[in-house]
Design an enzyme around this catalytic site. Structure first.
Site, mmCIF file in Angstrom:
data_model
loop_
_atom_site.group_PDB
_atom_site.id
_atom_site.type_symbol
_atom_site.label_atom_id
_atom_site.label_comp_id
_atom_site.label_asym_id
_atom_site.label_seq_id
_atom_site.Cartn_x
_atom_site.Cartn_y
_atom_site.Cartn_z
ATOM 1 N N ASP A 1 -7.503 -8.494 -3.893
ATOM 2 C CA ASP A 1 -7.460 -7.039 -3.721
ATOM 3 C C ASP A 1 -8.123 -6.368 -4.921
ATOM 4 O OD1 ASP A 1 -6.822 -4.350 -3.418
ATOM 5 O OD2 ASP A 1 -4.752 -4.739 -2.828
ATOM 6 N N HIS B 97 -6.231 -7.183 0.216
ATOM 7 C CA HIS B 97 -5.326 -6.033 0.166
ATOM 8 C C HIS B 97 -4.278 -6.091 1.275
ATOM 9 C CE1 HIS B 97 -3.924 -1.977 -0.450
ATOM 10 N NE2 HIS B 97 -4.235 -1.654 0.800
ATOM 11 N N ASP C 93 0.847 -1.191 0.000
ATOM 12 C CA ASP C 93 0.000 0.000 0.000
ATOM 13 C C ASP C 93 0.889 1.251 0.000
ATOM 14 O OD1 ASP C 93 -3.012 0.811 0.378
ATOM 15 O OD2 ASP C 93 -1.967 1.975 1.899
ATOM 16 N N TRP C 94 0.589 2.233 0.859
ATOM 17 C CA TRP C 94 1.394 3.460 0.901
ATOM 18 C C TRP C 94 2.835 3.197 1.320
ATOM 19 C CZ3 TRP C 94 1.724 8.309 -0.665
ATOM 20 C CH2 TRP C 94 0.587 8.916 -1.201
ATOM 21 N N TRP D 146 -12.974 3.934 -3.259
ATOM 22 C CA TRP D 146 -12.331 3.973 -1.948
ATOM 23 C C TRP D 146 -12.062 5.417 -1.524
ATOM 24 C CZ3 TRP D 146 -11.471 2.741 2.656
ATOM 25 C CH2 TRP D 146 -10.342 3.147 3.354
#
Length: 298
Positions: free
Chosen positions: A249, A278, A123-124, A163
């Site tokens: 995901d 995810h 992710d980030w 999202w």
């Protein structure tokens, strides 16, 4: 700047979370803000796993992978971004930007003088972290990449747009409920642990900001760094890599990850976690084992 600090008692008796907290309070450019990190394994180990979480999680996400890395004789560092976990949380949304987070992590790595890093991202953690090797290629030797992206200013599709809209409509997001819904293998106590750092809305500015920061427009902060990262991985990356994909995901799943594989020189075929979502670190033990076997660590 005005910031809040989650009370320590929020982190007591969390399932599978017995790691001692560590703090840095004097990072250059971030004086007055306390950054938390997990630091397990020998301080003089010849390998360091640097595990970077995303949104809306914190270092707790890596609780299943940390012991596997440590068992191989490595040192494991799992920091919380400012605004997350046990790190301090500036209260104003506009404090948070791409370079605010990236520069903090650069200062963090230099402060601990981490070397021979295996960068573990999702992710980030990847949207930010995958631009770090070009900053100090002599420090980063390997990548373990899970459900993430390099954002270069292109539209991200319906899944991400939905999202982002949900996040904007829920500024006081129930993080425990979100984690329970997106990762049904979690127990009720595990889902609650993800929400532990965020007692109320005043602690959630960092959580709110990340989706709006994703570079879906060419003029957004971080696009130039991310484009430079793509070029770096295509032309100059000389390290090793391993990729695992949570196949369920809907946003950062197989299509995004296959593109990412294509730009990282020498990236092998990914490990596919058929029922993984995810937050694929919840299936992290076999991922950690497979990556280390691939590299000959175990």
């Amino acid at each position: 700047m005005d910031a809040v600090r989650t009370p320590d008692d929020r982190f007591e008796n969390l399932p599978d979370w017995d790691f001692a907290p560590n703090y840095i309070e004097d990072l250059e450019g971030y004086e007055g803000l306390r950054v938390h990190y997990v630091d397990e394994g020998p301080k003089d180990a010849d390998r360091v796993f640097l595990c970077l979480h995303g949104q809306p999680s914190w270092a707790y996400l890596y609780r299943k992978m940390i012991p596997e890395f440590v068992a191989s004789g490595a040192r494991v560092i799992a920091p919380d971004w400012l605004g997350f976990g046990r790190s301090d949380k500036p209260m104003a949304d506009d404090v948070y930007g791409y370079n605010f987070h990236r520069d903090m992590m650069i200062a963090f790595v230099k402060s601990l003088d981490l070397q021979n890093i295996t960068l573990v991202v999702q992710d980030w953690g990847g949207v930010l972290g995958l631009t770090l090797p070009q900053e100090f290629p002599e420090r980063v030797s390997r990548l373990l990449i899970m459900n993430t992206a390099i954002a270069i200013g292109m539209p991200a599709g319906k899944g991400f747009n939905d999202w982002r809209a949900y996040n904007k409509a829920n500024p006081d997001m129930d993080i425990a409920a979100l984690m329970a819904r997106t990762t049904p293998i979690l127990t009720e106590d595990e889902a609650a642990a993800y929400g532990a750092p965020f007692p109320d809305i005043t602690f959630k500015a960092g959580v709110r900001r990340f989706p709006d920061m994703v570079m879906t427009d060419p003029d957004m902060e971080g696009v130039d760094l991310s484009k430079a990262a793509v070029s770096f991985y295509k032309d100059d990356w000389a390290g090793e890599s391993f990729m695992a994909i949570g196949m369920q995901d809907p946003v950062l799943g197989p299509p995004v990850m296959e593109w990412l594989k294509s730009v990282i020189k020498g990236c092998p075929d990914p490990m596919k976690i058929a029922d993984g979502g995810h937050f694929v670190q919840e299936w992290g033990r076999p991922i950690a084992t497979a990556a280390m076997k691939h590299w000959g660590d175990i």
